[in-house]
Design an enzyme around this catalytic site. Structure first.
Site, PDB file in Angstrom:
ATOM      1  CB  SER A 130      -0.849   0.161   1.153  1.00  0.00           C
ATOM      2  OG  SER A 130      -1.982   0.885   1.239  1.00  0.00           O
ATOM      3  CD  GLU A 227      -2.023  -2.903  -4.240  1.00  0.00           C
ATOM      4  OE1 GLU A 227      -3.353  -2.964  -3.782  1.00  0.00           O
ATOM      5  OE2 GLU A 227      -1.269  -2.147  -3.544  1.00  0.00           O
ATOM      6  CG  HIS A 297      -5.156  -2.616  -0.314  1.00  0.00           C
ATOM      7  ND1 HIS A 297      -4.440  -2.478  -1.344  1.00  0.00           N
ATOM      8  CD2 HIS A 297      -5.084  -1.810   0.612  1.00  0.00           C
ATOM      9  CE1 HIS A 297      -3.595  -1.360  -1.086  1.00  0.00           C
ATOM     10  NE2 HIS A 297      -3.868  -0.603   0.306  1.00  0.00           N
TER      11      HIS A 297
END
Length: 323
Positions: A130, A227, A297
């Site tokens: 992230s 992602e 995630h």
């Protein structure tokens, strides 16, 4: 886009390794959980993560400021930057980010990259995903051979109601230096693909946010994986087009797409989906775009060595990424 169940593999024996693998190692590895981005809402989740990591044999502790709070951040900028440098100087085996959110970008101009590189050369494995992508890519831009790990984080992956077995096993093997490859299934059409390059990327928004800055690594002939979460497919397309129009996609040997989750479809979509995005991107770049990487995630994620030289091989729909 259908993402099949992941497989992670020992490349040397082609063994699918799941929960309960046996490992040979010398003593417990030390692990420090640090916070350099978003605030930890509940200390209990982080303490549960520490307990679970200790159960895997890691000598786990929280950094001194892991539970600090300043607005939405885990302490003010100086506190979080000091945490990074403190962990780098500690000689710990594993430095695990507690969570993402937002905060690493604020620190990039002040990071002592030489100190972090020295910690990596001395054996520290830095791991997260992230928002942590910003630090990982900045390290690639400012250091040579600075391999970090895209993988689980303490709060989300080890502090929740349960821990995914694949995520857990992949992480443990990677941190012990035993994981040599990951495998997954992709769409048909790439059989016979065999290429090598530097593995890099992470969160798509974070990759795009570094374009035009001195913290963006300039990698050619690499394998870019991305992602994202809470981003509608049109926003995913816009960011991928941003990378394409900046010349990034054409400069890679392959693009590997992980999971794009938790967005809300719009009544205006009228059939526009993530598959639409992938099909369109394939029409504007000749770089192969593979789907199906179990990363993002989501509870189930593999652990990947960012900055390492990897080989990507496709047989039928089976992909093996080895290092």
């Amino acid at each position: 886009m259908t993402v099949p169940a992941p497989v992670h593999t020992h490349a040397h024996d082609d063994h699918e390794c799941g929960h309960g693998c046996q490992h040979d190692h010398d003593g417990p590895l030390s692990l420090t959980v640090f916070s350099a981005a978003g605030v930890i809402a509940k200390a209990a989740t982080l303490r549960l993560a520490v307990k679970r990591l200790r159960a895997h044999g890691f000598d786990t502790q929280l950094d001194d400021s892991a539970l600090a709070k300043s607005q939405r951040f885990a302490g003010d900028d100086a506190t979080r930057l000091a945490a990074l440098h403190r962990v780098a100087a500690s000689g710990v085996s594993i430095a695990m980010s507690s969570r993402g959110g937002y905060g690493f970008t604020r620190l990039l101009d002040g990071v002592d990259y030489a100190a972090l590189q020295r910690s990596i050369e001395a054996g520290t494995r830095w791991v997260g995903h992230s928002d942590f992508t910003a630090l990982q890519l900045a390290l690639l831009a400012h250091s040579k051979g600075a391999v970090t790990y895209a993988g689980p984080m303490a709060n989300y992956d080890f502090g929740g109601e349960s821990v995914d077995e694949v995520t857990e096993a992949c992480f443990v093997e990677a941190m012990r230096g035993e994981l040599e490859a990951v495998g997954f299934k992709t769409e048909a059409g790439f059989d016979g693909l065999d290429l090598k390059g530097t593995l890099w990327g992470g969160n798509l928004w974070m990759v795009c946010s570094l374009l035009g800055t001195r913290h963006m690594p300039r990698i050619k002939g690499g394998i870019l994986f991305v992602e994202d979460v809470n981003e509608h497919p049109y926003r995913v397309e816009r960011n991928l087009l941003h990378l394409h129009q900046a010349g990034v996609l054409d400069a890679q040997k392959a693009i590997v797409l992980g999971r794009f989750t938790d967005y809300k479809p719009s009544p205006l979509d009228r059939g526009y989906t993530l598959k639409t995005v992938v099909d369109y991107l394939r029409s504007v770049t000749s770089t192969p775009i593979l789907t199906g990487l179990p990363f993002g995630h989501v509870p189930t994620k593999v652990t990947l060595p960012v900055g390492a030289k990897v080989q990507l091989v496709v047989q039928g729909r089976d992909v093996l990424m080895a290092w």
